[in-house]
Design a protein around this motif. Structure first.
Motif, PDB file in Angstrom:
ATOM      1  N   PRO A   1       1.011 -11.114  14.707  1.00  0.00           N
ATOM      2  CA  PRO A   1       0.696  -9.803  15.266  1.00  0.00           C
ATOM      3  C   PRO A   1      -0.085  -8.786  14.675  1.00  0.00           C
ATOM      4  O   PRO A   1      -0.061  -9.134  13.216  1.00  0.00           O
ATOM      5  CB  PRO A   1       1.976  -9.003  15.867  1.00  0.00           C
ATOM      6  N   SER A   2      -0.841  -7.944  15.126  1.00  0.00           N
ATOM      7  CA  SER A   2      -1.751  -6.802  14.309  1.00  0.00           C
ATOM      8  C   SER A   2      -0.718  -6.093  13.151  1.00  0.00           C
ATOM      9  O   SER A   2       0.357  -5.897  13.804  1.00  0.00           O
ATOM     10  CB  SER A   2      -2.228  -6.033  15.436  1.00  0.00           C
ATOM     11  N   GLY A   3      -1.046  -6.054  12.240  1.00  0.00           N
ATOM     12  CA  GLY A   3      -0.275  -5.329  11.032  1.00  0.00           C
ATOM     13  C   GLY A   3       0.587  -6.344  10.468  1.00  0.00           C
ATOM     14  O   GLY A   3       1.332  -5.847   9.623  1.00  0.00           O
ATOM     15  N   SER A   4       0.569  -7.661  10.640  1.00  0.00           N
ATOM     16  CA  SER A   4       1.554  -8.569  10.090  1.00  0.00           C
ATOM     17  C   SER A   4       1.042  -8.873   8.721  1.00  0.00           C
ATOM     18  O   SER A   4       1.801  -9.512   8.020  1.00  0.00           O
ATOM     19  CB  SER A   4       1.787  -9.926  10.996  1.00  0.00           C
ATOM     20  N   GLY A   5      -0.250  -8.595   8.287  1.00  0.00           N
ATOM     21  CA  GLY A   5      -0.512  -8.743   7.073  1.00  0.00           C
ATOM     22  C   GLY A   5      -1.663  -9.839   6.689  1.00  0.00           C
ATOM     23  O   GLY A   5      -1.953 -10.416   5.610  1.00  0.00           O
ATOM     24  N   LYS A   6      -2.139 -10.386   7.896  1.00  0.00           N
ATOM     25  CA  LYS A   6      -2.943 -11.374   7.789  1.00  0.00           C
ATOM     26  C   LYS A   6      -4.467 -11.286   6.872  1.00  0.00           C
ATOM     27  O   LYS A   6      -4.856 -12.170   5.961  1.00  0.00           O
ATOM     28  CB  LYS A   6      -3.521 -11.994   9.169  1.00  0.00           C
ATOM     29  N   THR A   7      -5.098  -9.985   7.316  1.00  0.00           N
ATOM     30  CA  THR A   7      -6.327  -9.722   6.712  1.00  0.00           C
ATOM     31  C   THR A   7      -6.084  -9.400   5.118  1.00  0.00           C
ATOM     32  O   THR A   7      -6.705  -9.749   4.245  1.00  0.00           O
ATOM     33  CB  THR A   7      -6.842  -8.637   7.206  1.00  0.00           C
TER      34      THR A   7
ATOM     35  N   VAL B   1       3.292  -4.983   2.507  1.00  0.00           N
ATOM     36  CA  VAL B   1       2.422  -5.700   3.447  1.00  0.00           C
ATOM     37  C   VAL B   1       2.693  -7.173   3.303  1.00  0.00           C
ATOM     38  O   VAL B   1       2.471  -7.827   4.280  1.00  0.00           O
ATOM     39  CB  VAL B   1       0.840  -5.187   3.497  1.00  0.00           C
TER      40      VAL B   1
ATOM     41  N   PHE C   1       0.929  -1.149  -0.038  1.00  0.00           N
ATOM     42  CA  PHE C   1      -0.162  -0.030   0.145  1.00  0.00           C
ATOM     43  C   PHE C   1       0.766   1.220   0.011  1.00  0.00           C
ATOM     44  O   PHE C   1       1.489   1.593   0.974  1.00  0.00           O
ATOM     45  CB  PHE C   1      -0.720   0.283   1.288  1.00  0.00           C
TER      46      PHE C   1
ATOM     47  N   LEU D   1       4.545   1.033   1.660  1.00  0.00           N
ATOM     48  CA  LEU D   1       4.297   0.062   2.663  1.00  0.00           C
ATOM     49  C   LEU D   1       4.064  -1.343   2.272  1.00  0.00           C
ATOM     50  O   LEU D   1       3.185  -1.690   1.619  1.00  0.00           O
ATOM     51  CB  LEU D   1       3.116   0.323   3.885  1.00  0.00           C
TER      52      LEU D   1
HETATM   53  P1  ADP Z   1      -3.416  -7.793  10.280  1.00  0.00           P
HETATM   54  O1  ADP Z   1      -4.514  -8.368   9.648  1.00  0.00           O
HETATM   55  O2  ADP Z   1      -2.354  -8.723  10.358  1.00  0.00           O
HETATM   56  O3  ADP Z   1      -3.537  -7.140  11.378  1.00  0.00           O
HETATM   57  P2  ADP Z   1      -3.359  -6.141   7.940  1.00  0.00           P
HETATM   58  O4  ADP Z   1      -3.328  -7.408   6.754  1.00  0.00           O
HETATM   59  O5  ADP Z   1      -4.749  -5.816   8.089  1.00  0.00           O
HETATM   60  O6  ADP Z   1      -2.758  -6.573   9.134  1.00  0.00           O
HETATM   61  O7  ADP Z   1      -2.687  -4.981   7.571  1.00  0.00           O
HETATM   62  C1  ADP Z   1      -1.211  -4.891   7.469  1.00  0.00           C
HETATM   63  C2  ADP Z   1      -0.674  -3.406   7.097  1.00  0.00           C
HETATM   64  O8  ADP Z   1      -1.229  -2.857   6.002  1.00  0.00           O
HETATM   65  C3  ADP Z   1      -1.127  -2.590   8.344  1.00  0.00           C
HETATM   66  O9  ADP Z   1      -0.155  -1.687   8.638  1.00  0.00           O
HETATM   67  C4  ADP Z   1      -2.175  -1.817   7.669  1.00  0.00           C
HETATM   68  O10 ADP Z   1      -2.204  -0.144   8.221  1.00  0.00           O
HETATM   69  C5  ADP Z   1      -1.931  -1.687   6.298  1.00  0.00           C
HETATM   70  N1  ADP Z   1      -3.065  -1.557   5.383  1.00  0.00           N
HETATM   71  C6  ADP Z   1      -4.069  -2.641   5.268  1.00  0.00           C
HETATM   72  N2  ADP Z   1      -4.839  -2.274   4.456  1.00  0.00           N
HETATM   73  C7  ADP Z   1      -4.685  -0.869   4.038  1.00  0.00           C
HETATM   74  C8  ADP Z   1      -5.186  -0.055   3.095  1.00  0.00           C
HETATM   75  N3  ADP Z   1      -6.076  -0.416   2.310  1.00  0.00           N
HETATM   76  N4  ADP Z   1      -4.534   0.982   2.645  1.00  0.00           N
HETATM   77  C9  ADP Z   1      -3.322   1.166   3.258  1.00  0.00           C
HETATM   78  N5  ADP Z   1      -2.751   0.553   4.173  1.00  0.00           N
HETATM   79  C10 ADP Z   1      -3.328  -0.598   4.485  1.00  0.00           C
END
Ligand code: ADP
Length: 252
Positions: free
Chosen positions: A39-45, A20, A15, A18
């Motif tokens: 951990p939160s922010g690791s890229g799972k979602t 991800v 993104f 960044l």
């Molecule tokens: P997790 O599910 O492990 O918490 P995410 O996949 O949600 O991690 O997010 C990983 C990183 O990507 C985070 O730093 C988040 O802020 C960033 N991120 C996720 N979606 C977006 C987006 N649409 N635009 C910008 N940054 C994003």
């Protein structure tokens, strides 16, 4: 030969500046569950959303059953969107919160997708929806409206709705994280049942004990890479990497 239902390789997604996802690859055999921890922010979602092209990776390949998309080659514009749609149709997604239509009954919420999007015969879809409602323990709530249900019941309707589309795989994105603690168990129990019935699934969760019960494979992500992978006994019970140990110490 094992029937590999999900195959992911070389997945990258940024993104802006960044990064991800930084080269993710794994396979999920048919009828098994893969749990993503980290951990939160690791890229799972982002990884989960990439599996059904809700997020479009910059490069890498995702194959689900007989639909394969090489994101490096995804054509621009309409053609690319059509390809992404083919991949999306392979999976059912259950989100943190269900997004049910508030003005439709439980039954209508479940039948809408198969009847309208898939153009399947309403009678058949309604009969199947009733079976699914029974499966998630809500046979008697078909005519209720979402606001008449608890958060856990609404989430179970969300699961039935995802299954009604007859997906090849089910993707769960922290399905219990928006629920009050006393409602978490009933939703996890439904997901456990689905795993036992042989649904192929990928689950993002912070519920470590649940992960131990449901996962055939655990992937531990940190900083957009898979740091450690294996059975729950291995990754949760006997982690080899310091990053995994640190994470587990914090959450257990
Ligand atoms: P997790 O599910 O492990 O918490 P995410 O996949 O949600 O991690 O997010 C990983 C990183 O990507 C985070 O730093 C988040 O802020 C960033 N991120 C996720 N979606 C977006 C987006 N649409 N635009 C910008 N940054 C994003």
């Amino acid at each position: 030969m094992t029937d590999i239902r999900i195959e992911v390789s070389g997945l990258h997604k940024a993104f802006g500046s960044l990064e991800v996802l930084r080269g993710i690859g794994f396979t999920t055999p048919r009828g098994t569950s893969t749990v993503l921890l980290g951990p939160s922010g690791s890229g799972k979602t982002t990884l989960l959303r990439s599996l059904n092209a809700l997020d479009i990776p910059d490069s890498g390949v995702v194959r689900i059953d007989d639909v394969s998309v090489d994101f490096s080659l995804l054509p621009p514009g309409k053609a690319g969107r059509a390809t992404a749609r083919d991949l999306r149709a392979q999976s059912g997604m259950v989100f943190q919160s269900h997004n049910l239509f508030p003005h439709r009954t439980v039954l209508q919420n479940i039948t809408e997708g198969p009847v309208v999007a898939q153009k399947r015969p309403p009678d058949e879809v309604v009969a199947e929806a009733r079976v699914l409602l029974d499966q998630v323990g809500l046979a008697d709530r078909a005519d209720s409206y979402p606001y008449q249900l608890s958060g856990g019941q609404q989430q179970r309707v969300g699961i039935a709705r995802a299954l009604a589309l007859k997906p090849r795989v089910v993707l769960f994105d922290e399905p219990t994280s928006a629920l009050d603690p006393e409602l978490v168990g009933e939703v996890l129990s439904v997901i456990r049942d689905l795993a036992a019935q042989g649904w192929t699934m990928v689950v993002v969760t912070h519920e470590i004990r649940f992960a131990e019960q449901v996962a055939d494979q655990v992937l531990f992500l940190d900083g957009g890479v898979i740091v450690e992978r294996g059975t729950p006994e291995r990754v949760i019970g006997d982690p080899q990497e310091e990053r995994t140990r640190r994470f587990l110490r914090r959450v257990l």
